[in-house]
Design an enzyme around this catalytic site. Structure first.
Site, PDB file in Angstrom:
ATOM      1  N   ASP A  33       0.820  -1.222   0.000  1.00 29.95           N
ATOM      2  CA  ASP A  33       0.000   0.000   0.000  1.00 29.95           C
ATOM      3  C   ASP A  33       0.853   1.271   0.000  1.00 29.95           C
ATOM      4  O   ASP A  33       0.329   2.371  -0.116  1.00 29.95           O
ATOM      5  CB  ASP A  33      -1.010   0.005   1.169  1.00 29.95           C
ATOM      6  CG  ASP A  33      -0.365  -0.127   2.543  1.00 29.95           C
ATOM      7  OD1 ASP A  33       0.685  -0.800   2.648  1.00 29.95           O
ATOM      8  OD2 ASP A  33      -0.908   0.436   3.515  1.00 29.95           O
ATOM      9  N   HIS A 237      -4.336   7.346   7.453  1.00 28.25           N
ATOM     10  CA  HIS A 237      -4.082   5.897   7.380  1.00 28.25           C
ATOM     11  C   HIS A 237      -5.080   5.134   8.270  1.00 28.25           C
ATOM     12  O   HIS A 237      -4.710   4.209   8.983  1.00 28.25           O
ATOM     13  CB  HIS A 237      -2.629   5.586   7.776  1.00 28.25           C
ATOM     14  CG  HIS A 237      -2.118   4.258   7.292  1.00 28.25           C
ATOM     15  ND1 HIS A 237      -2.367   3.080   7.960  1.00 28.25           N
ATOM     16  CD2 HIS A 237      -1.383   3.901   6.219  1.00 28.25           C
ATOM     17  CE1 HIS A 237      -1.785   2.068   7.314  1.00 28.25           C
ATOM     18  NE2 HIS A 237      -1.189   2.548   6.238  1.00 28.25           N
TER      19      HIS A 237
HETATM   20 ZN   LIG Z   1       0.315   1.095   5.438  1.00 29.37          ZN
HETATM   21 ZN   LIG Z   2       2.834  -1.210   6.540  1.00 27.74          ZN
END
Ligand SMILES: [Zn+2]
Ligand SMILES: [Zn+2]
Length: 270
Positions: A33, A237
């Protein structure tokens, strides 16, 4: 640019960021990611006929993948990818130019992770405008005074620097920290930062999960901002498990009031 997830290129175009202005990419860690957008971006730069070097700062384990990419897909690439490997196990300066530095700080996660602190270099003293005329200062005198020297007039009189200058503007700093568990030493490394981006993957009720997966809760992010004496905190996040991030924001603000939850496309001035 910091990190390059899968959707990065689409978002850069959506928010009209000029791709050719990106010359340095800092990769926090080698989880998909955070890096899967790199290779698409490399290809786009080839198609755009990019000529300038592209500098990539990442854990040294990215080397193999980069080499494979170059040999398989990089034939005839019109620009160079310059790789700057690091190990993320100690604080270190990884970039410096005339105006700023980038420091790496080690974070804690399931793989080696780097946080980055972007700092302006101290600026020169500001000269009091009226002194230029009063003492008929030339360009050389002005440079010396801005560097902190006293001025000696033609007839030998010493004018102390403090009478000629005003303090420089305070250098600004921005820190980016994701993905990481919260730990107390981190706050020391972030001391006095103006703007802190810190991950807040979990709510306080999922604190155990945060610990187990090497992530932080919103309240932990806020506690670090508080302890570091940061001027302002941005959190992001977030885990997709939460339908709303309001509770996370409230938990952070209870500890550190000047907290903002960030969304794609947001712009902040340091
Ligand atoms: Zn991440
Ligand atoms: Zn990570």
């Amino acid at each position: 640019m910091i990190d390059c997830g899968e959707g990065t290129q689409i978002q850069l175009r959506r928010f009209s960021v000029n791709l050719s202005r990106i010359n340095h990419i800092f990769i926090s860690h080698l989880h998909g990611d955070h890096i899967f957008g790199l290779f698409g971006l490399f290809s786009s730069y080839s198609l755009m006929g990019r000529k300038n070097d592209l500098h990539v700062y990442a854990h040294r384990d990215l080397e193999d993948t980069l080499q494979h990419f170059r040999s398989r897909f990089g034939i005839g690439m019109p620009y160079q990818i310059v790789f700057h490997p690091f190990t993320a196990d100690r604080q270190q300066e990884i970039y410096s130019d005339r105006h700023m530095t980038v420091d790496l700080i080690p974070l804690r996660h399931s793989v080696p992770v780097a946080g980055f602190i972007f700092r302006e270099k101290p600026r020169l003293l500001n000269i009091r405008k009226e002194c230029i005329e009063t003492y008929a200062l030339g360009i050389r005198d002005i440079r010396h005074i801005k560097e902190g020297r006293d001025h000696v007039t033609a007839d030998g009189m010493v004018i102390p620097n403090a009478q000629l200058t005003l303090p420089p503007v305070k250098p600004r700093s921005y820190a980016f920290c994701t993905d990481t568990a919260a730990f107390s030493r981190l706050a020391e490394n972030l001391k006095g930062v103006d703007l802190l981006y810190f991950e807040a993957t979990f709510a306080e009720k999922d604190k155990k999960l945060a610990k187990a997966t090497g992530h932080s809760t919103a309240a932990q992010a806020a506690a670090i901002a508080q302890k570091a004496g940061a001027a302002r905190l941005l959190i992001g996040h977030f885990s997709t498990r939460y339908k709303s991030i309001e509770p996370l924001l409230a938990e952070a603000r209870a500890v550190f009031p000047d907290t903002t939850a960030v969304e794609d496309g947001d712009v902040f001035t340091v």
